[in-house]
Design an enzyme around this catalytic site. Structure first.
Site, PDB file in Angstrom:
ATOM      1  CD  GLU A 335      35.068  -7.133 -67.728  1.00 41.00           C
ATOM      2  OE1 GLU A 335      34.234  -7.693 -67.114  1.00 41.00           O
ATOM      3  OE2 GLU A 335      36.265  -7.354 -67.012  1.00 41.00           O
ATOM      4  CD  GLU A 340      41.545  -7.921 -65.220  1.00 36.92           C
ATOM      5  OE1 GLU A 340      40.880  -8.658 -64.270  1.00 36.92           O
ATOM      6  OE2 GLU A 340      41.699  -8.561 -66.466  1.00 36.92           O
TER       7      GLU A 340
END
Length: 517
Positions: A335, A340
């Site tokens: 990932e 974020e």
């Protein structure tokens, strides 16, 4: 499954002239180009056993930096050939500052200064970048003299990338004009090599979405992931439903609008009090440069992300899982979190990697403060090479993932990944929250140009058949025997699907066993 191929066949030519670039690095383990470190009021040991080994820095030896109270204490080195910052502009180093090694109340910072060491007053030419640092942990710091805020001591001088007089690097911890003590450890000092000639240059657009139009998103490029993975809820304590409604994801004024809402919504037999959207790209790729221009939502409890997962992930309800690619669980699939953001830390954005060696609350993470993340658009960028991942905002690098050992535990990043855009809702959402959106202006993916550093084939007839192709492709090139060639194949969406290097022993190449794409 049939797919249409676009083929690009090139003959490798004689290498053109490549500009010289100063190569600078020191790992303090006997490798490097820096022959001498000098300290001003600063004791140094360039072969100190690493006192704080960790996953972030497992090196055996480091440089000890011991400021013994000098007003202008620093360490420095010089190079014979002046730096060309128009080619390479990013210096990097690892640093560890133990709290027990500090006196006084100086800011926790490290600065990197460039000077002309051949002058009697080298500081008069200085250009400096300062970066904040944390105590009691190894961290990698980047000094980008093209994109970071720099300070020229002489305000009339040119920007650093337009100057050719720098040959000295000065590193200073916790500033000058003080007599406080500092004990620190430095490792892996380099002039970053991403743009060094011979390394990948990702400047060829292979896939994008400019989000033009109005209404529903382009379902040829995107898939709404709505299935609850365990039949009841999403991971990480998320409390929303993801829906495929235009209420939660739509196009307007050249933007993708992804909206998180407070509303009762029942789906799959489960009622939740919040809705949002989670998009999977129907495009996957390996290596390249990604640019996403976006403006983020607000509100404590909102958790927007722009990220990727391995195309091979085994996750019920995902697009590629539905297509039969589900062979590998998370985190072995890998990932890459390009961006974020958490609403309870409004102006901080971060990037991270999740692998078998570090996942969940991963140690492989970095970020920066952007005061206008929710009021202005910013470009979130990831560069993915076969050796490293580089994450930045508006050109300012804040995290590089480059494990010393690349194996299945640390580097599951040699296989295709696909994009996910989503806004999750966390359990700490405020009662006052009604809705907020993440607006995305564009996403663009670049890879190496198929015509970079090559010459054209002789202007003879080239036949490619059949097209569309199922599993075997034949290419006939007249009068091209004994030529070294690179064959690159692109699907109908412009994505690179296969590359082969060979030398033509005949006028025909046959490519078989093409994977489903």
């Amino acid at each position: 499954m049939r797919f249409i191929l676009t083929t690009v066949l090139v003959v490798l030519g004689v290498c053109s002239h490549i500009a010289q670039t100063t190569n600078v690095f020191d790992d303090f383990e006997g490798n490097g180009t820096i022959s001498l470190w000098t300290g001003d009021d600063c004791n140094t040991n360039a072969a100190l056993p690493n006192p704080y080994k960790s996953d972030l820095n497992a090196s055996n030896t480091v440089l000890e930096y011991h400021d013994v109270g000098g007003q202008y204490a620093n360490v420095r080195f010089e190079v014979e050939e002046n730096f060309d910052l128009s080619t390479n502009s990013v210096f990097q180093l690892k640093i560890y500052i133990p709290s027990t090694g500090l006196t006084g109340n100086q800011p926790n910072q490290v600065s990197l200064k460039l000077q002309d060491g051949k002058l009697e007053a080298p500081w008069s030419t200085q250009s400096e970048i300062k970066k904040s640092i944390a105590r009691d942990q190894w961290q990698t710091i980047y000094f980008d003299f093209k994109n970071d805020n720099y300070i020229n001591i002489d305000g009339s001088t040119l920007p650093p990338t337009q100057r050719t007089d720098f040959n000295r690097v000065v590193i200073q911890v916790n500033g000058e004009n003080n007599n406080d003590f500092v004990l620190a450890y430095i490792d892996d000092v380099t002039l970053d090599d991403y743009q060094v000639p011979g390394n990948p240059v990702y400047d060829y657009l292979i896939w994008s979405d400019e989000f033009d139009g109005e209404g529903a998103i382009d379902d040829e490029k995107w898939f709404h992931q709505t299935e609850l993975p365990n039949g009841e809820s999403w991971f990480n304590g998320e409390i929303q439903h993801y829906t495929d409604r235009e209420d939660n994801a739509y196009l307007e004024d050249g933007l993708l609008k992804m909206v998180a809402k407070r509303e009762n919504f029942t789906d799959q037999g489960v009622t939740k009090q919040y809705t949002s959207a989670r998009l999977n790209s129907k495009f996957a790729f390996t290596y390249g440069r990604v640019e996403i221009r976006a403006k983020l939502p607000t509100g404590v409890g909102t958790w927007p992300a722009l990220w990727t997962l391995g195309q091979n992930i085994d996750e019920n309800g995902g697009y590629w899982d539905n297509e039969g690619y589900d062979t590998t669980p998370w985190p072995a699939c890998g990932e890459m979190d390009i961006m974020e953001h958490w609403g309870n830390n409004q102006n901080y954005v971060s990037s991270a990697t999740h692998t078998p060696s570090s996942h969940g609350n991963t140690v492989n993470v970095g970020g920066q403060v952007i005061p206008t993340v929710s009021s202005e658009f910013h470009v979130y960028e990831m560069i993915w090479t076969p050796k490293k991942l580089i994450f930045s905002v508006d050109g300012g690098v804040h995290f590089v993932y480059e494990p010393e050992v690349r194996d299945e535990n640390t580097w599951p990043f040699d296989a295709p990944q696909y994009f996910l855009f989503n806004i999750a809702i966390q359990g700490n959402i405020l009662p006052s929250f009604v809705e907020s959106s993440m607006d995305v202006d564009y996403i663009r993916v670049f890879q190496e140009s198929p015509s970079t550093a090559v010459t054209e084939l002789p202007k003879k007839e080239t036949l490619v058949y059949p097209n569309p192709v199922l599993d075997q492709l034949t290419i006939e090139v007249s009068e091209a025997k004994d030529q070294p060639v690179v064959l690159s194949m692109y699907n109908s969406m412009g994505a690179l699907v296969k590359t082969e290097s060979t030398r033509l022993n005949s006028d025909k190449i046959t490519i078989s066993n093409l994977e489903r794409l």
